[in-house]
Enzyme design. Structure first.
Site, PDB file in Angstrom:
ATOM      1  N   GLY A 138     -11.346 -48.615   7.103  1.00  0.00           N
ATOM      2  CA  GLY A 138     -12.817 -49.105   6.970  1.00  0.00           C
ATOM      3  C   GLY A 138     -13.797 -48.354   7.966  1.00  0.00           C
ATOM      4  O   GLY A 138     -15.039 -49.052   8.310  1.00  0.00           O
ATOM      5  N   CYS A 198      -7.764 -55.673  20.636  1.00  0.00           N
ATOM      6  CA  CYS A 198      -6.906 -56.264  21.521  1.00  0.00           C
ATOM      7  C   CYS A 198      -7.675 -57.338  22.437  1.00  0.00           C
ATOM      8  O   CYS A 198      -8.843 -56.944  22.767  1.00  0.00           O
ATOM      9  CB  CYS A 198      -6.057 -55.660  22.353  1.00  0.00           C
ATOM     10  SG  CYS A 198      -4.889 -54.810  21.169  1.00  0.00           S
ATOM     11  N   CYS A 201      -9.113 -55.837  25.759  1.00  0.00           N
ATOM     12  CA  CYS A 201     -10.035 -54.467  25.732  1.00  0.00           C
ATOM     13  C   CYS A 201     -11.287 -54.811  24.654  1.00  0.00           C
ATOM     14  O   CYS A 201     -11.880 -53.865  24.380  1.00  0.00           O
ATOM     15  CB  CYS A 201      -9.087 -53.443  25.092  1.00  0.00           C
ATOM     16  SG  CYS A 201      -7.683 -53.186  25.910  1.00  0.00           S
ATOM     17  N   CYS A 225      -9.009 -45.844  19.506  1.00  0.00           N
ATOM     18  CA  CYS A 225      -7.719 -46.108  19.826  1.00  0.00           C
ATOM     19  C   CYS A 225      -6.694 -44.898  19.616  1.00  0.00           C
ATOM     20  O   CYS A 225      -5.746 -45.119  20.035  1.00  0.00           O
ATOM     21  CB  CYS A 225      -7.081 -47.539  19.447  1.00  0.00           C
ATOM     22  SG  CYS A 225      -6.883 -47.104  17.396  1.00  0.00           S
TER      23      CYS A 225
END
Ligand code: SF4
Length: 238
Positions: A138, A198, A201, A225
């Site tokens: 995406g 997460c 973060c 990431c």
């Protein structure tokens, strides 16, 4: 339909195509590569707004298309619940998680290593175990500073194509599609988040870029990431 071949062409199309033309182009891209790869084409679903749009588009191309989710011990409870609902409805979506022991607060001391262990490695596992030859993401080129130079089709790994079928979409076009097609979306967006990851973060941000709330206070702020930048074949370490 093999996708635009240069960042310049991508940037021109971002602002010249309307939302209907972008939907049609995304469907054509998925259909074209599904015909080439069959079951080897698999959607990576991060459970964010962009992923649910890609998942919906893929299902319009073929209900048989499979998906995978990479989750971590640090995902917010709302995201875990949303994941459970999605997987219950679509059992052709497999979930991958790395439960390896890591240092306390590794996300603060070494977020790159934390992301590598908890995000990149499970994606490698998914690619291997699901026999993926074309993974669908995406990713969008207007999300932030690190995403401006991608192409709709990438060949970063040997024998693994990466398809970014909504690369040209603006943020508002994502929400337009979600509203028009009544696509279920992670409820955390209702609290003001623009980009989800997460829990430790991810912050609510009103910055110019969608990803400004990611890894705030670290050198990784607004960054990646690693799944879009690191090799993804098992055994790859670069
Ligand atoms: S987003 Fe944060 S907690 Fe999640 S894997 Fe990366 S560094 Fe670790």
């Amino acid at each position: 339909m093999q996708g635009a071949t240069s960042p310049e062409e991508i940037h021109e199309l971002v602002n010249s195509l309307n939302s209907k033309e972008k939907v049609d182009r995304s469907l054509e891209l998925i259909d074209y590569y599904y015909q080439q790869h069959g079951d080897g084409l698999v959607v990576a679903n991060s459970l964010g707004k962009d992923s649910v749009v890609v998942w919906d588009l893929a299902k319009r191309v073929s209900p048989k298309i499979r998906g995978f989710v990479v989750t971590t011990r640090f995902k917010p409870a709302a995201t875990k619940q949303f994941m459970g609902e999605l997987v219950a409805k679509h059992p052709e979506t497999l979930v991958f998680q790395n439960d390896v022991e890591i240092a306390d607060e590794l996300y603060k001391t070494d977020p790159d290593q934390c992301c590598d262990l908890l995000k990149v490695q499970p994606v490698r596992q998914a690619v291997e175990e699901m026999g993926v030859s074309c993974w669908v993401t995406g990713l969008r080129c207007t999300e932030g500073r690190t995403r401006t130079d991608y192409l709709e089709v990438e060949e970063r790994d040997v024998d693994l194509l990466k398809l970014n079928p909504i690369l040209l979409w603006h943020e508002r076009e994502i929400w337009q599609y979600i509203a028009l097609e009544k696509v279920p979306v992670n409820p955390l967006y209702g609290e003001g988040f623009r980009s989800l990851g997460c829990e430790p973060c991810t912050h609510i941000s009103t910055g110019a870029n969608e990803r400004d709330g990611r890894w705030v206070g670290t050198s990784k702020c607004g960054g990646e990431c690693g799944i879009h930048t690191r090799p993804l074949k098992v055994g790859a370490t670069a």
